[in-house]
Design a protein around this motif. Structure first.
Motif, mmCIF file in Angstrom:
data_model
loop_
_atom_site.group_PDB
_atom_site.id
_atom_site.type_symbol
_atom_site.label_atom_id
_atom_site.label_comp_id
_atom_site.label_asym_id
_atom_site.label_seq_id
_atom_site.Cartn_x
_atom_site.Cartn_y
_atom_site.Cartn_z
ATOM 1 N N LEU A 579 45.270 -42.354 -31.068
ATOM 2 C CA LEU A 579 44.874 -42.850 -29.610
ATOM 3 C C LEU A 579 45.864 -44.010 -28.993
ATOM 4 O O LEU A 579 46.482 -44.606 -29.647
ATOM 5 N N LEU A 580 46.005 -43.800 -27.827
ATOM 6 C CA LEU A 580 46.717 -44.644 -26.847
ATOM 7 C C LEU A 580 45.626 -45.150 -26.095
ATOM 8 O O LEU A 580 44.793 -44.791 -25.504
ATOM 9 N N MET A 581 46.027 -46.658 -25.723
ATOM 10 C CA MET A 581 45.035 -47.343 -24.823
ATOM 11 C C MET A 581 45.452 -47.506 -23.496
ATOM 12 O O MET A 581 46.957 -48.201 -23.363
ATOM 13 N N PHE A 582 45.094 -47.296 -22.379
ATOM 14 C CA PHE A 582 45.858 -47.373 -21.200
ATOM 15 C C PHE A 582 44.774 -48.264 -20.166
ATOM 16 O O PHE A 582 43.746 -48.440 -20.363
ATOM 17 N N LYS A 583 45.757 -49.159 -19.612
ATOM 18 C CA LYS A 583 45.075 -49.789 -18.295
ATOM 19 C C LYS A 583 45.524 -49.318 -17.013
ATOM 20 O O LYS A 583 46.779 -48.966 -16.839
ATOM 21 N N LEU A 584 44.506 -48.981 -16.142
ATOM 22 C CA LEU A 584 45.158 -48.340 -14.792
ATOM 23 C C LEU A 584 44.632 -48.876 -13.403
ATOM 24 O O LEU A 584 43.574 -49.520 -13.740
ATOM 25 N N ASP A 585 45.258 -48.756 -12.687
ATOM 26 C CA ASP A 585 44.959 -49.106 -11.338
ATOM 27 C C ASP A 585 44.230 -47.977 -10.521
ATOM 28 O O ASP A 585 45.006 -46.851 -10.414
ATOM 29 N N PHE A 586 43.089 -48.111 -9.999
ATOM 30 C CA PHE A 586 42.557 -46.969 -9.223
ATOM 31 C C PHE A 586 42.428 -47.402 -7.649
ATOM 32 O O PHE A 586 41.554 -46.951 -6.890
ATOM 33 N N GLY A 587 43.109 -48.629 -7.553
ATOM 34 C CA GLY A 587 43.108 -49.081 -6.104
ATOM 35 C C GLY A 587 41.711 -49.625 -5.642
ATOM 36 O O GLY A 587 41.612 -50.123 -4.497
ATOM 37 N N ASP A 588 40.859 -49.931 -6.569
ATOM 38 C CA ASP A 588 39.684 -50.725 -6.296
ATOM 39 C C ASP A 588 39.588 -52.234 -6.700
ATOM 40 O O ASP A 588 38.815 -52.663 -6.555
ATOM 41 N N GLY A 589 40.900 -52.545 -6.880
ATOM 42 C CA GLY A 589 40.998 -53.869 -7.451
ATOM 43 C C GLY A 589 40.634 -54.152 -8.714
ATOM 44 O O GLY A 589 40.834 -55.368 -9.400
#
Ligand code: MSP
Length: 658
Positions: A579-589
């Protein structure tokens, strides 16, 4: 009138995860046969079976079918009930661990143990195999994977299934506190665990080395019974499952009259791999609840195939439906109870099955009945006279064998030795066949010795009457047919007295004899069984094939929300090789956390930073190794190579695909 003695017998409750094999049917048929036997000996019996419906495996199976776990287990439990009906299994209750009374009682049991300090809150660390639904310590693993620094990062369970590291808060049961009492109990009750060899295994392998406290809750599983005082925990399998033996009788509910009447159980029948749970955890739970312990745990062996354990995926599983459809129910029930001594492993082969049906059923038993009924018709116009008072030497030996058979049969049945009990019945059948050869009724007929002939016929009919009664717990259909052909009535209890000469014949046989077990053609039937087994082997379909088979509508597609997200950070998940753990931005703050099993395809994950990727963002969040994943990253796969779906900068963060 004195109250009847009670007899309470149970099977394990089955995981409703797939079709049941003849291996599962084995235990249930044994329990059914024992219940019928005890009933015939005048006991007031209670026979319990059911399904063990909670846990991650079930949750995942339901998910794979796109249905709710409850709907999934409802379907499975109904199919198991159908199977038991087809196999003439007459249980008194089919308990499901999702039954409301069970759920409530388990919650009560849990809170009681918690309150009195037998259960405490701690942290669980262990290796978990989803397929086996079992947690392992590192030393129990069959294989371990290590990283460059020698840290264990994964491995395989003894079954060969992958395991993963789990760390989570968990309630524990203080097992060690009861170890001495348990050992003493074994000593005071030498027949508590049968066969005896299994007791030694428990003492030497598990109790003497020191009992570890047992983790009894999970926070990473949703499909289970919530702990009332701490509902993010669900009760983990064994407390939930084992309690069924008492909750089924009303323990912990308003009406516990059955519990008062039948508990403690006379015997729990279990497969050898779950003896440990039944002879260590279960007695300790009962001690903690201050309840009497079951009288006996019988650990039977497995029905194996030549290449080992029966398994659906290996394609070597034999399903009861196929056997029953072609050879009849009694052939299956007889085979399972006769061919494998209860307690040992046995190998099912089509050759052995066909041979047994031919020799034991068609030849020995079938012929005896057929010859006897034919001769009664032919020589005596269907009349069977009462058993004579004076008998010759051959007859006396036959009567002696009948007496010995009954005694031996009862002794063996009482000890759950089904195979040996049937052995003794077949001794009587052989003796009766020999009696025909000794007395040669056709000669007596030719020579006009009608009185002697009549005695012989009655003795044969009487032997068959006894045989029918003796096989009835195991074979539910043939005895009725045998009685019919002998001019008897299975519902007439007077005709079912188990003693040579106890029934006063004087009966007219009306039925023409028809073979109850037709002789099988060896080669043809062996081939037939093998082919049916092949047909039952699941054909593996690729995900892509599965998808092609089913068209979806635009409405289905519209349900999926796919968005462009930008990777803010990425790091490997501790304790996981995948597993890799991602933090992502979807433009909703809001930052969104998504886990993805692509670690091995991106050894240097930092190359993914700032990339724009596609993700399903309305997927139900789920926990993986204790971390919540709030979506799914899209990737492509070809020839085992997986690549994230990275999109160019012309796509705006947060934009929706459609
Ligand atoms: N749910 C647990 C039991 C909980 S009891 C409180 C469980 N379920 S199971 O479905 O996996 O297995 C149920 C029983 O079927 C076990 O006793 C197991 O030994 C038995 N068998 C499964 N395959 C078998 C054979 N091939 N042969 C004989 N018994 C086999 O464990």
């Amino acid at each position: 009138m004195a109250e009847k003695k009670t007899f309470y017998i149970t099977t394990p409750i089955y995981y409703p995860s797939g079709k049941l094999t003849i291996g599962n049917a084995y235990t249930t048929i044994a329990a059914d046969a024992m219940t019928r036997y005890k009933k015939s000996r005048g006991f007031d019996t209670f026979f319990l079976t059911g399904t063990d419906e909670h846990g991650l495996k079930i949750e995942q199976k339901a998910e794979a079918q796109g249905i709710k776990p409850q709907e999934f287990v409802d379907k499975m439990a109904a199919s198991y009930k159908d199977l038991w009906k087809m196999l003439d299994v007459s249980y008194d209750r089919f308990i499901r661990t999702t039954d409301e009374d069970h759920v409530k009682a388990v919650q009560k049991i849990f809170e009681k143990l918690l309150k009195q300090g037998d259960i405490y809150l701690g942290e669980y660390t262990g290796w978990y195999s989803v397929e086996d639904e079992e947690y392992f310590t590192e030393s129990q693993l069959a294989e371990v994977y290590k990283d460059d620094d020698g840290n264990v990062i994964g491995g395989k369970a003894p079954s060969g299934h992958e395991v993963r590291l789990v760390k989570e808060p968990s309630y524990f049961f203080r097992m060690s506190k009861y170890a001495d009492r348990l050992l003493q109990y074994y000593k005071d009750h030498p027949d508590f665990i049968l066969p005896h060899s299994r007791e030694k295994e428990m003492v030497n392998n598990f109790i003497k080395p020191g009992l570890e406290d047992l983790s009894v809750t999970r926070t990473t599983v949703d499909w289970g019974i919530p702990v009332p005082s701490d509902p993010k925990h669900v009760v983990y399998v064994w407390i939930d499952a084992l309690s069924n033996y008492i909750t089924a009788l009303g323990y912990g509910s308003d009406d516990d009259s059955l519990f008062k009447k039948y508990w403690p159980a006379d015997v729990h029948l279990v497969g050898k791999e779950i003896v440990r749970f039944h002879t260590i955890y279960w007695p300790i739970m009962l001690m903690a609840l201050d309840l009497p312990l079951p009288k006996q745990i019988f650990g039977h062996g497995w029905v194996l195939m030549r290449d080992g354990k029966m398994s659906k995926s290996k394609g070597n599983a034999v399903y009861p439906e196929m056997i029953v459809k072609r050879y009849g129910l009694d052939a299956l029930r007889y085979y399972l109870m006769r061919a494998i001594p209860f307690g040992s492993d046995g190998i099912f082969t089509p050759e052995d099955f066909v041979e047994r049906v031919n020799f034991d059923l068609a030849n020995d038993l079938g012929n005896l009945l057929n010859r006897t009924v034919s001769m009664i018709n032919q020589y005596q116009d269907g009349h069977v006279a009462p058993i004579a008072a004076d008998q010759d030497e051959f007859a006396q030996d036959l009567i002696k064998t009948a007496k010995e058979t009954i005694a031996e049969y009862q002794k063996q049945m009482d000890a759950l030795h089904f195979s040996q009990a049937l052995d003794s019945v077949w001794k009587l059948i052989s003796r009766a066949n020999k009696y025909i050869d000794e007395t040669t009724p056709w000669t007596l007929n030719k020579e006009g010795k009608s009185e002697e002939l009549s005695k012989v016929m009655s003795n044969l009919a009487e032997s068959l009457r006894l045989v029918a009664i003796l096989i009835a717990p195991v074979m539910t259909q043939s005895p009725v047919k045998m009685f019919e052909q002998l001019g008897l009535d299975w519902n007439n209890e007077d005709q079912k007295k188990l003693e040579f000469g106890a029934f006063d014949w004087n009966i007219k046989v009306t039925e023409k004899p028809t073979p109850i077990f037709p002789r099988l053609k060896n080669d043809i039937e062996v081939k037939y069984i093998k082919e049916e087994m092949k047909k039952a082997k699941p054909k593996k379909k690729t995900r892509s094939q599965q998808k092609e088979e089913k068209h979806i509508t635009i409405d289905d597609f519209d349900k999926v929300k796919i968005q462009v997200g930008q990777i803010l950070s990425v790091e490997p998940v501790k304790g996981s090789s995948k597993l890799l753990m991602f933090k992502l931005d979807f433009g909703d703050g809001n930052e969104r956390q998504i886990l993805s099993g692509i670690r091995k395809f991106y050894p240097d994950a930092s190359e993914l930073l700032d990339k724009k990727v596609l993700a399903v963002t309305n997927l139900k969040p789920r926990k993986m190794l204790g971390h919540e994943s709030q979506g799914m990253l899209l990737s492509s796969e070809k020839d085992g190579q997986v690549k994230l779906a990275i999109v160019g900068d012309e796509h705006e963060v947060g934009a929706e695909l459609g």
